[in-house]
Enzyme design. Structure first.
Site, PDB file in Angstrom:
ATOM      1  N   GLY A   1       0.829  -1.195   0.000  1.00 36.18           N
ATOM      2  CA  GLY A   1       0.000   0.000   0.000  1.00 36.18           C
ATOM      3  C   GLY A   1       0.864   1.245   0.000  1.00 36.18           C
ATOM      4  O   GLY A   1       1.999   1.211   0.487  1.00 36.18           O
TER       5      GLY A   1
ATOM      6  N   GLN B   1       2.790  10.023   1.511  1.00 35.39           N
ATOM      7  CA  GLN B   1       4.105   9.374   1.496  1.00 35.39           C
ATOM      8  C   GLN B   1       4.943   9.749   0.275  1.00 35.39           C
ATOM      9  O   GLN B   1       6.129   9.432   0.213  1.00 35.39           O
ATOM     10  CB  GLN B   1       3.946   7.853   1.534  1.00 35.39           C
ATOM     11  CG  GLN B   1       3.344   7.352   2.834  1.00 35.39           C
ATOM     12  CD  GLN B   1       3.239   5.843   2.837  1.00 35.39           C
ATOM     13  OE1 GLN B   1       2.309   5.271   2.293  1.00 35.39           O
ATOM     14  NE2 GLN B   1       4.236   5.180   3.419  1.00 35.39           N
TER      15      GLN B   1
ATOM     16  N   CYS C   1       5.921  -0.060   7.391  1.00 41.47           N
ATOM     17  CA  CYS C   1       5.495   1.108   6.621  1.00 41.47           C
ATOM     18  C   CYS C   1       6.667   1.571   5.770  1.00 41.47           C
ATOM     19  O   CYS C   1       7.789   1.671   6.266  1.00 41.47           O
ATOM     20  CB  CYS C   1       5.054   2.211   7.581  1.00 41.47           C
ATOM     21  SG  CYS C   1       4.524   3.714   6.732  1.00 41.47           S
ATOM     22  N   LEU C   2       6.418   1.855   4.500  1.00 46.23           N
ATOM     23  CA  LEU C   2       7.497   2.256   3.602  1.00 46.23           C
ATOM     24  C   LEU C   2       8.167   3.558   4.046  1.00 46.23           C
ATOM     25  O   LEU C   2       9.314   3.805   3.701  1.00 46.23           O
ATOM     26  CB  LEU C   2       6.978   2.398   2.164  1.00 46.23           C
ATOM     27  CG  LEU C   2       6.502   1.089   1.507  1.00 46.23           C
ATOM     28  CD1 LEU C   2       5.970   1.367   0.106  1.00 46.23           C
ATOM     29  CD2 LEU C   2       7.611   0.047   1.462  1.00 46.23           C
TER      30      LEU C   2
ATOM     31  N   HIS D   1      -4.465   0.957   7.591  1.00 48.43           N
ATOM     32  CA  HIS D   1      -3.106   1.520   7.659  1.00 48.43           C
ATOM     33  C   HIS D   1      -2.968   2.685   6.674  1.00 48.43           C
ATOM     34  O   HIS D   1      -2.472   3.767   7.037  1.00 48.43           O
ATOM     35  CB  HIS D   1      -2.075   0.426   7.359  1.00 48.43           C
ATOM     36  CG  HIS D   1      -0.655   0.910   7.364  1.00 48.43           C
ATOM     37  ND1 HIS D   1       0.266   0.527   8.304  1.00 48.43           N
ATOM     38  CD2 HIS D   1      -0.002   1.766   6.528  1.00 48.43           C
ATOM     39  CE1 HIS D   1       1.430   1.142   8.053  1.00 48.43           C
ATOM     40  NE2 HIS D   1       1.293   1.886   6.973  1.00 48.43           N
ATOM     41  N   GLU D   2      -3.428   2.473   5.434  1.00 51.57           N
ATOM     42  CA  GLU D   2      -3.312   3.529   4.421  1.00 51.57           C
ATOM     43  C   GLU D   2      -4.255   4.692   4.731  1.00 51.57           C
ATOM     44  O   GLU D   2      -3.905   5.852   4.524  1.00 51.57           O
ATOM     45  CB  GLU D   2      -3.599   2.971   3.021  1.00 51.57           C
ATOM     46  CG  GLU D   2      -2.636   1.869   2.567  1.00 51.57           C
ATOM     47  CD  GLU D   2      -1.172   2.224   2.776  1.00 51.57           C
ATOM     48  OE1 GLU D   2      -0.792   3.392   2.581  1.00 51.57           O
ATOM     49  OE2 GLU D   2      -0.391   1.327   3.147  1.00 51.57           O
TER      50      GLU D   2
ATOM     51  N   HIS E   1      -2.792   7.100   6.996  1.00 56.65           N
ATOM     52  CA  HIS E   1      -1.869   8.043   6.328  1.00 56.65           C
ATOM     53  C   HIS E   1      -2.612   9.286   5.827  1.00 56.65           C
ATOM     54  O   HIS E   1      -2.118  10.396   5.974  1.00 56.65           O
ATOM     55  CB  HIS E   1      -1.178   7.378   5.135  1.00 56.65           C
ATOM     56  CG  HIS E   1       0.035   6.568   5.510  1.00 56.65           C
ATOM     57  ND1 HIS E   1       1.134   7.114   6.132  1.00 56.65           N
ATOM     58  CD2 HIS E   1       0.335   5.266   5.315  1.00 56.65           C
ATOM     59  CE1 HIS E   1       2.050   6.175   6.323  1.00 56.65           C
ATOM     60  NE2 HIS E   1       1.591   5.035   5.837  1.00 56.65           N
TER      61      HIS E   1
END
Ligand code: NI
Length: 190
Positions: A45, A50, A98-99, A140-141, A144
């Site tokens: 994701g 991000q 998480c990226l 999670h996304e 963000h």
């Protein structure tokens, strides 16, 4: 085109995203770039903050989790202007990464069932229920675009334990094989 992923510590990751309309410039290209960036970083994701955009857009391809949950085999979706309407059930824990926060993985507790309203890349409105891992990745996304990171959900003790590691990530002191933008990285000679 692959875009640099914004690392922990940048204020854009703390900002609530704003809704966009159909005429948002180069939206299809942006979506394609976000998928390309996500795949290159081996993520499932990626949310617009991000990559430095404070808008309510995230993309998900959960197919790497198809072994754990066959329902995720073709789970590739774009969520625009998403709004979680309901969350319910008994919270469960799962190890998340998480990226924007490489090398940190933590057990995070979330509700198993959600109802979400969103617009897809063809501007079709959906109101759908998701459960289990699919719900978790969406949550999670979604966090963000609400300006929240999973590290905020940790216990005070756990937060204290990873504090210096998070600061190191902000400074670019982390081993990562995709392009990132670090808020506190000091460049020499500039
Ligand atoms: Ni993330």
């Amino acid at each position: 085109m692959k875009l640099p992923i914004i690392a922990y510590g940048d204020p854009i990751l703390k900002r609530k995203g704003i809704e966009i309309d159909k005429d948002y410039p180069d939206l299809q290209e942006l979506i394609a770039n976000m998928f390309e960036t996500m795949y290159a970083a081996h993520g499932v994701g990626l949310a617009a903050p991000q990559i430095g955009l404070g808008i309510r857009l995230f993309v998900i391809d959960a197919s790497p989790f198809a072994d754990d949950d066959p329902a995720l085999k073709d789970f590739k979706k774009v969520f625009i202007n998403a709004e979680i309407l309901e969350e319910e059930g008994e919270k469960w824990s799962f190890n998340e990464g998480c990226l924007s926060i490489p090398e940190i993985r933590e057990d995070i507790s979330r509700y198993p069932n959600i109802r979400i309203k969103y617009v897809d890349e063809n501007w079709v409105v959906h109101e759908e229920d998701f459960t289990g891992l699919a719900a978790r990745i969406i949550q999670h996304e979604y966090d963000h675009i609400e300006g929240k990171l999973f590290t905020e959900k940790l216990s005070p003790l756990r937060k204290a334990m990873i504090k210096s590691k998070l600061e190191a990530i902000s400074r670019g002191q982390v081993d990562v094989d995709y392009k990132m933008k670090f808020p506190l990285l000091k460049r020499k000679g500039r």
